[in-house]
Scaffold this active site. Sequence first.
Site, PDB file in Angstrom:
ATOM      1  N   LYS A   1     -62.275  77.493 -38.755  1.00 14.58           N
ATOM      2  CA  LYS A   1     -62.535  78.174 -40.028  1.00 14.58           C
ATOM      3  C   LYS A   1     -61.548  77.709 -41.103  1.00 14.58           C
ATOM      4  CE  LYS A   1     -64.344  82.276 -37.706  1.00 14.58           C
ATOM      5  NZ  LYS A   1     -65.710  81.900 -37.828  1.00 14.58           N
ATOM      6  N   CYS A   2     -61.326  76.415 -41.145  1.00 16.93           N
ATOM      7  CA  CYS A   2     -60.335  75.813 -42.035  1.00 16.93           C
ATOM      8  C   CYS A   2     -61.052  74.905 -43.036  1.00 16.93           C
ATOM      9  CB  CYS A   2     -59.356  74.998 -41.177  1.00 16.93           C
ATOM     10  SG  CYS A   2     -58.142  74.035 -42.083  1.00 16.93           S
ATOM     11  N   GLY A   3     -60.466  74.712 -44.184  1.00 16.02           N
ATOM     12  CA  GLY A   3     -61.034  73.784 -45.148  1.00 16.02           C
ATOM     13  C   GLY A   3     -61.111  72.360 -44.614  1.00 16.02           C
TER      14      GLY A   3
END
Length: 161
Positions: free
Chosen positions: A36-38
Amino acid sequence: MAAPLLDIPCTLMSGTPRTLAELPARAYLVVNTASKCGFTPQYQGLEQLWQRYRDRGLVVLGFPCNQFGGQEPGSESEISQFCELNFGVTFPLFRKVDVNGERAHPLFSALKHKAPGLLGTTRIKWNFTKFLVDASGERVKRFAPTTRPERLEADIEALLR
């Protein structure tokens, strides 16, 4: 004395213990990952490196980590499914680890010692920090989370010659 880098025990998502030495390679790309990271779309680039170079001796290794903004909250099975369904990941994924602090996995402690970050810091700043390790486990090069996987090709090629 600390264990040589390639002999440090790690655990695959399946629960099977492995060392890097048991995954023979001419180069290892070790990455702390998160779903759930850029930077999560980098999974695609990592898979492309794995597909392009594995027959020549590159092993890509993903180590999920929830230490940065809680961006890897899922279970091992949820992480595996996410990576496979969204990015077609087939490279080895390991159980979730800490990369900083008292509970940092010994592999990441060793990698940070061999390849400190900017201004000599040993802390990992964020998800998708990459470590390119030679076959002996002695030479380690560190890459920032912002460095896209395809930008590592020249360094990978140099180790695979």
